[in-house]
Write an enzyme that holds these catalytic residues in place. Structure first.
Site, PDB file in Angstrom:
ATOM      1  N   ARG A 147       0.829  -1.214   0.000  1.00  0.00           N
ATOM      2  CA  ARG A 147       0.000   0.000   0.000  1.00  0.00           C
ATOM      3  C   ARG A 147       0.865   1.266   0.000  1.00  0.00           C
ATOM      4  O   ARG A 147       0.342   2.375  -0.077  1.00  0.00           O
ATOM      5  CB  ARG A 147      -0.898   0.047   1.255  1.00  0.00           C
ATOM      6  CG  ARG A 147      -1.930  -1.062   1.311  1.00  0.00           C
ATOM      7  CD  ARG A 147      -2.714  -1.007   2.616  1.00  0.00           C
ATOM      8  NE  ARG A 147      -3.859  -0.144   2.526  1.00  0.00           N
ATOM      9  CZ  ARG A 147      -5.129  -0.566   2.455  1.00  0.00           C
ATOM     10  NH1 ARG A 147      -5.419  -1.849   2.483  1.00  0.00           N
ATOM     11  NH2 ARG A 147      -6.117   0.292   2.380  1.00  0.00           N
ATOM     12  N   TYR A 150       0.750   4.247  -2.552  1.00  0.00           N
ATOM     13  CA  TYR A 150      -0.370   5.177  -2.373  1.00  0.00           C
ATOM     14  C   TYR A 150      -0.181   6.014  -1.106  1.00  0.00           C
ATOM     15  O   TYR A 150      -0.203   7.247  -1.153  1.00  0.00           O
ATOM     16  CB  TYR A 150      -1.668   4.370  -2.292  1.00  0.00           C
ATOM     17  CG  TYR A 150      -2.934   5.197  -2.210  1.00  0.00           C
ATOM     18  CD1 TYR A 150      -3.423   5.867  -3.330  1.00  0.00           C
ATOM     19  CD2 TYR A 150      -3.661   5.282  -1.018  1.00  0.00           C
ATOM     20  CE1 TYR A 150      -4.604   6.610  -3.254  1.00  0.00           C
ATOM     21  CE2 TYR A 150      -4.839   6.015  -0.944  1.00  0.00           C
ATOM     22  CZ  TYR A 150      -5.299   6.676  -2.062  1.00  0.00           C
ATOM     23  OH  TYR A 150      -6.470   7.408  -1.988  1.00  0.00           O
ATOM     24  N   GLY A 212     -13.894 -10.087   9.211  1.00  0.00           N
ATOM     25  CA  GLY A 212     -14.904  -9.053   9.005  1.00  0.00           C
ATOM     26  C   GLY A 212     -15.083  -8.176  10.229  1.00  0.00           C
ATOM     27  O   GLY A 212     -16.057  -7.417  10.327  1.00  0.00           O
TER      28      GLY A 212
HETATM   29  P1  NAD Z   1     -11.219   7.395  -9.044  1.00  0.00           P
HETATM   30  O1  NAD Z   1     -10.227   6.341  -9.394  1.00  0.00           O
HETATM   31  O2  NAD Z   1     -12.633   7.169  -9.423  1.00  0.00           O
HETATM   32  O3  NAD Z   1     -10.757   8.801  -9.604  1.00  0.00           O
HETATM   33  C1  NAD Z   1      -9.431   9.145  -9.833  1.00  0.00           C
HETATM   34  C2  NAD Z   1      -9.358   9.805 -11.194  1.00  0.00           C
HETATM   35  O4  NAD Z   1      -8.000  10.196 -11.441  1.00  0.00           O
HETATM   36  C3  NAD Z   1      -9.752   8.864 -12.332  1.00  0.00           C
HETATM   37  O5  NAD Z   1     -10.655   9.506 -13.187  1.00  0.00           O
HETATM   38  C4  NAD Z   1      -8.425   8.567 -13.027  1.00  0.00           C
HETATM   39  O6  NAD Z   1      -8.575   8.271 -14.399  1.00  0.00           O
HETATM   40  C5  NAD Z   1      -7.654   9.838 -12.772  1.00  0.00           C
HETATM   41  N1  NAD Z   1      -6.205   9.663 -12.837  1.00  0.00           N
HETATM   42  C6  NAD Z   1      -5.439   8.705 -12.274  1.00  0.00           C
HETATM   43  N2  NAD Z   1      -4.143   8.903 -12.559  1.00  0.00           N
HETATM   44  C7  NAD Z   1      -4.091  10.048 -13.314  1.00  0.00           C
HETATM   45  C8  NAD Z   1      -3.043  10.769 -13.926  1.00  0.00           C
HETATM   46  N3  NAD Z   1      -1.763  10.368 -13.819  1.00  0.00           N
HETATM   47  N4  NAD Z   1      -3.355  11.881 -14.630  1.00  0.00           N
HETATM   48  C9  NAD Z   1      -4.645  12.291 -14.767  1.00  0.00           C
HETATM   49  N5  NAD Z   1      -5.672  11.642 -14.216  1.00  0.00           N
HETATM   50  C10 NAD Z   1      -5.397  10.529 -13.495  1.00  0.00           C
HETATM   51  O7  NAD Z   1     -11.099   7.611  -7.462  1.00  0.00           O
HETATM   52  P2  NAD Z   1     -11.937   8.555  -6.496  1.00  0.00           P
HETATM   53  O8  NAD Z   1     -12.507   7.677  -5.456  1.00  0.00           O
HETATM   54  O9  NAD Z   1     -12.815   9.463  -7.247  1.00  0.00           O
HETATM   55  O10 NAD Z   1     -10.746   9.379  -5.813  1.00  0.00           O
HETATM   56  C11 NAD Z   1     -10.464  10.737  -6.167  1.00  0.00           C
HETATM   57  C12 NAD Z   1      -9.377  11.263  -5.259  1.00  0.00           C
HETATM   58  O11 NAD Z   1      -9.812  11.216  -3.909  1.00  0.00           O
HETATM   59  C13 NAD Z   1      -8.072  10.484  -5.337  1.00  0.00           C
HETATM   60  O12 NAD Z   1      -6.993  11.370  -5.269  1.00  0.00           O
HETATM   61  C14 NAD Z   1      -8.124   9.615  -4.108  1.00  0.00           C
HETATM   62  O13 NAD Z   1      -6.825   9.297  -3.648  1.00  0.00           O
HETATM   63  C15 NAD Z   1      -8.879  10.500  -3.133  1.00  0.00           C
HETATM   64  N6  NAD Z   1      -9.563   9.706  -2.106  1.00  0.00           N
HETATM   65  C16 NAD Z   1     -10.702   9.007  -2.385  1.00  0.00           C
HETATM   66  C17 NAD Z   1     -11.309   8.262  -1.375  1.00  0.00           C
HETATM   67  C18 NAD Z   1     -12.579   7.488  -1.598  1.00  0.00           C
HETATM   68  O14 NAD Z   1     -13.079   6.876  -0.663  1.00  0.00           O
HETATM   69  N7  NAD Z   1     -13.168   7.475  -2.764  1.00  0.00           N
HETATM   70  C19 NAD Z   1     -10.751   8.236  -0.096  1.00  0.00           C
HETATM   71  C20 NAD Z   1      -9.578   8.949   0.126  1.00  0.00           C
HETATM   72  C21 NAD Z   1      -9.003   9.695  -0.877  1.00  0.00           C
HETATM   73  N1  UDP Z   2     -13.040  -5.842   2.118  1.00  0.00           N
HETATM   74  C1  UDP Z   2     -13.730  -7.018   2.258  1.00  0.00           C
HETATM   75  N2  UDP Z   2     -14.279  -7.585   1.139  1.00  0.00           N
HETATM   76  C2  UDP Z   2     -14.173  -7.039  -0.086  1.00  0.00           C
HETATM   77  C3  UDP Z   2     -13.465  -5.819  -0.213  1.00  0.00           C
HETATM   78  C4  UDP Z   2     -12.904  -5.249   0.915  1.00  0.00           C
HETATM   79  O1  UDP Z   2     -13.867  -7.564   3.366  1.00  0.00           O
HETATM   80  O2  UDP Z   2     -14.700  -7.618  -1.049  1.00  0.00           O
HETATM   81  C5  UDP Z   2     -12.481  -5.205   3.324  1.00  0.00           C
HETATM   82  C6  UDP Z   2     -11.017  -4.811   3.221  1.00  0.00           C
HETATM   83  O3  UDP Z   2     -10.179  -5.875   3.592  1.00  0.00           O
HETATM   84  C7  UDP Z   2     -10.937  -3.648   4.183  1.00  0.00           C
HETATM   85  C8  UDP Z   2     -12.322  -3.000   4.095  1.00  0.00           C
HETATM   86  O4  UDP Z   2     -13.175  -3.984   3.529  1.00  0.00           O
HETATM   87  O5  UDP Z   2     -10.751  -4.115   5.490  1.00  0.00           O
HETATM   88  C9  UDP Z   2     -12.345  -1.742   3.240  1.00  0.00           C
HETATM   89  O6  UDP Z   2     -11.714  -2.026   2.009  1.00  0.00           O
HETATM   90  P1  UDP Z   2     -11.612  -0.975   0.839  1.00  0.00           P
HETATM   91  O7  UDP Z   2     -10.674  -1.559  -0.169  1.00  0.00           O
HETATM   92  O8  UDP Z   2     -12.959  -0.598   0.383  1.00  0.00           O
HETATM   93  O9  UDP Z   2     -10.999   0.320   1.508  1.00  0.00           O
HETATM   94  P2  UDP Z   2      -9.692   0.601   2.397  1.00  0.00           P
HETATM   95  O10 UDP Z   2      -9.070  -0.671   2.856  1.00  0.00           O
HETATM   96  O11 UDP Z   2      -8.818   1.402   1.503  1.00  0.00           O
HETATM   97  O12 UDP Z   2     -10.256   1.391   3.512  1.00  0.00           O
END
Ligand code: NAD
Ligand code: UDP
Ligand code: UDP
Length: 321
Positions: A147, A150, A212
């Site tokens: 991880r 990221y 879980g």
């Molecule tokens: P997503 O994957 O749906 O959106 C990310 C977007 O970025 C996509 O459209 C992808 O094509 C684009 N992208 C990736 N690499 C790129 C690059 N090199 N150049 C241009 N575009 C690029 O994910 P999301 O859930 O919408 O997440 C959006 C942002 O929010 C991300 O930065 C993510 O880290 C952050 N975030 C999301 C969550 C969540 O729960 N969804 C939680 C924490 C942080």
């Molecule tokens: N998880 C799970 N089953 C799935 C997908 C995810 O039990 O099919 C669990 C995963 O191991 C984690 C939690 O759900 O503990 C949230 O996972 P997700 O990938 O959505 O987000 P993150 O771990 O980044 O918070």
């Protein structure tokens, strides 16, 4: 007629993704011009298909690891794959997207003297030893695990944001986003909410990793976007980092049971091994967001799940969404 007082030309990187597309909708609804820059790695044209032909919307196929020279009044940096399956697919590119992407967007903001928002993440806390997580907690992150591309990429991006702020007086807004869900999540991104809903709708086994018993708190996308907008509207002294998420905490097993109940599914629960470095607990402390933004999530898990289920149901039955 354009109102020069209040309407802006706004860049949203990652604007074709799940969160980015909702943000584009919200900014357009407020009357702004939106330039969406996305390389479509995890985003999809279907997320912004409804904006095709919109007079104030422009799509730019662009990778943020390369420089971008345009003129805008405000930048929202969301570009980055967000789900473990996607960000681990090409981990080097993930780090480049976070780090080079941040440098390029900060360079753009510096040249233009405009505010810039960073979509950071609760992953900066790693597998936290403090619970719930407050912004002053430095985290517990493995720098060399699966991880890390990221987590460390996002941590380095935060460092860059704060150094550009201190060194170049840039106006920055850093949000640490906790698990968010809703319509337009990617159906195959392996995230727990989309996995469980798709599995339940197909009456396939629900895959629970580990026992879980690990917990997450799930924020509905509309609540999160409201937090984004409020953060960007604060005065220059507010930089974040600021947690945005829903403090309601559920075990993964509870989530599975809720999804089964709401879909009326015949799915059973199937245990799978827990992935490496999977955080056991995650819950935001949103005191700072309450105090500085007057923000608190309004949509409960059941309500949010219902609309997410409706979205996936329509998608799986081949309907347009
Ligand atoms: P997503 O994957 O749906 O959106 C990310 C977007 O970025 C996509 O459209 C992808 O094509 C684009 N992208 C990736 N690499 C790129 C690059 N090199 N150049 C241009 N575009 C690029 O994910 P999301 O859930 O919408 O997440 C959006 C942002 O929010 C991300 O930065 C993510 O880290 C952050 N975030 C999301 C969550 C969540 O729960 N969804 C939680 C924490 C942080
Ligand atoms: N998880 C799970 N089953 C799935 C997908 C995810 O039990 O099919 C669990 C995963 O191991 C984690 C939690 O759900 O503990 C949230 O996972 P997700 O990938 O959505 O987000 P993150 O771990 O980044 O918070
Ligand atoms: N940059 C960009 N658009 C701009 C201005 C800068 O993409 O309008 C990129 C540029 O490629 C540079 C990065 O942002 O590498 C950082 O810019 P900065 O001015 O901070 O640093 P320098 O150009 O001095 O390396």
């Amino acid at each position: 007629m354009r109102n020069y007082e209040s309407t802006k030309r706004i860049l949203v990187t990652g604007g074709a993704g799940f969160l980015g597309s909702h943000l584009c909708d919200r900014l357009l609804a407020a009357g702004h011009e939106v330039v969406c820059a996305d390389n479509l790695f995890t985003g999809a044209k279907r997320n912004i298909a409804h904006l095709h032909g919109h007079p104030r919307f422009e799509f730019l196929r662009h990778d943020v690891t390369f420089p971008l020279f345009i003129e805008v009044d405000e930048i929202w940096n969301l570009a980055c794959p967000a789900s473990p399956i996607h960000y681990q697919h090409d981990p080097v590119q993930t780090t480049k997207t976070s780090v080079h992407g941040a440098i390029n967007m900060l360079g753009l903001a510096k040249r233009l003297h405009v505010p810039i928002f960073q979509a950071s993440t609760s992953e900066v806390y790693g597998d936290p030893e403090q619970h719930p997580q407050r912004e002053d907690y430095w985290g517990h992150v493995n720098p060399i695990g699966p991880r890390s591309c990221y987590d460390e990429g996002k941590r380095c991006a935060e460092t860059l944001f704060f150094d550009y702020h201190r060194q170049h007086q840039l106006q920055i807004k850093v949000a640490r986003i906790f698990n968010t869900y809703g319509p337009r999540m990617h159906p195959n991104d392996g995230r727990v909410v989309s996995n469980f809903i798709v599995q339940a709708l197909k009456n396939e086994p629900i895959t629970i990793y580990g026992e879980g018993q690990q917990t997450r708190s799930f924020c509905y996308v509309d609540d999160l976007i409201e937090g984004f907008i409020r953060l960007m509207a604060t005065d220059a002294s507010v930089t974040g980092p600021i947690n945005l998420g829903n403090p309601g905490e559920f075990t993964i097993r509870e989530l599975a049971e809720k999804v089964i109940a709401l879909t009326g599914s015949r799915s059973t629960l199937e245990m799978r091994p827990l992935p490496a470095d999977d955080p056991r607990q995650r819950q935001p402390d949103i005191t700072r967001a309450r105090e500085q933004l007057g923000w608190t999530p309004k949509i409960d898990l059941e309500t949010g799940l219902r609309s997410t289920i409706a979205y996936f149901d329509q998608m799986l039955s081949g309907g347009s969404t």
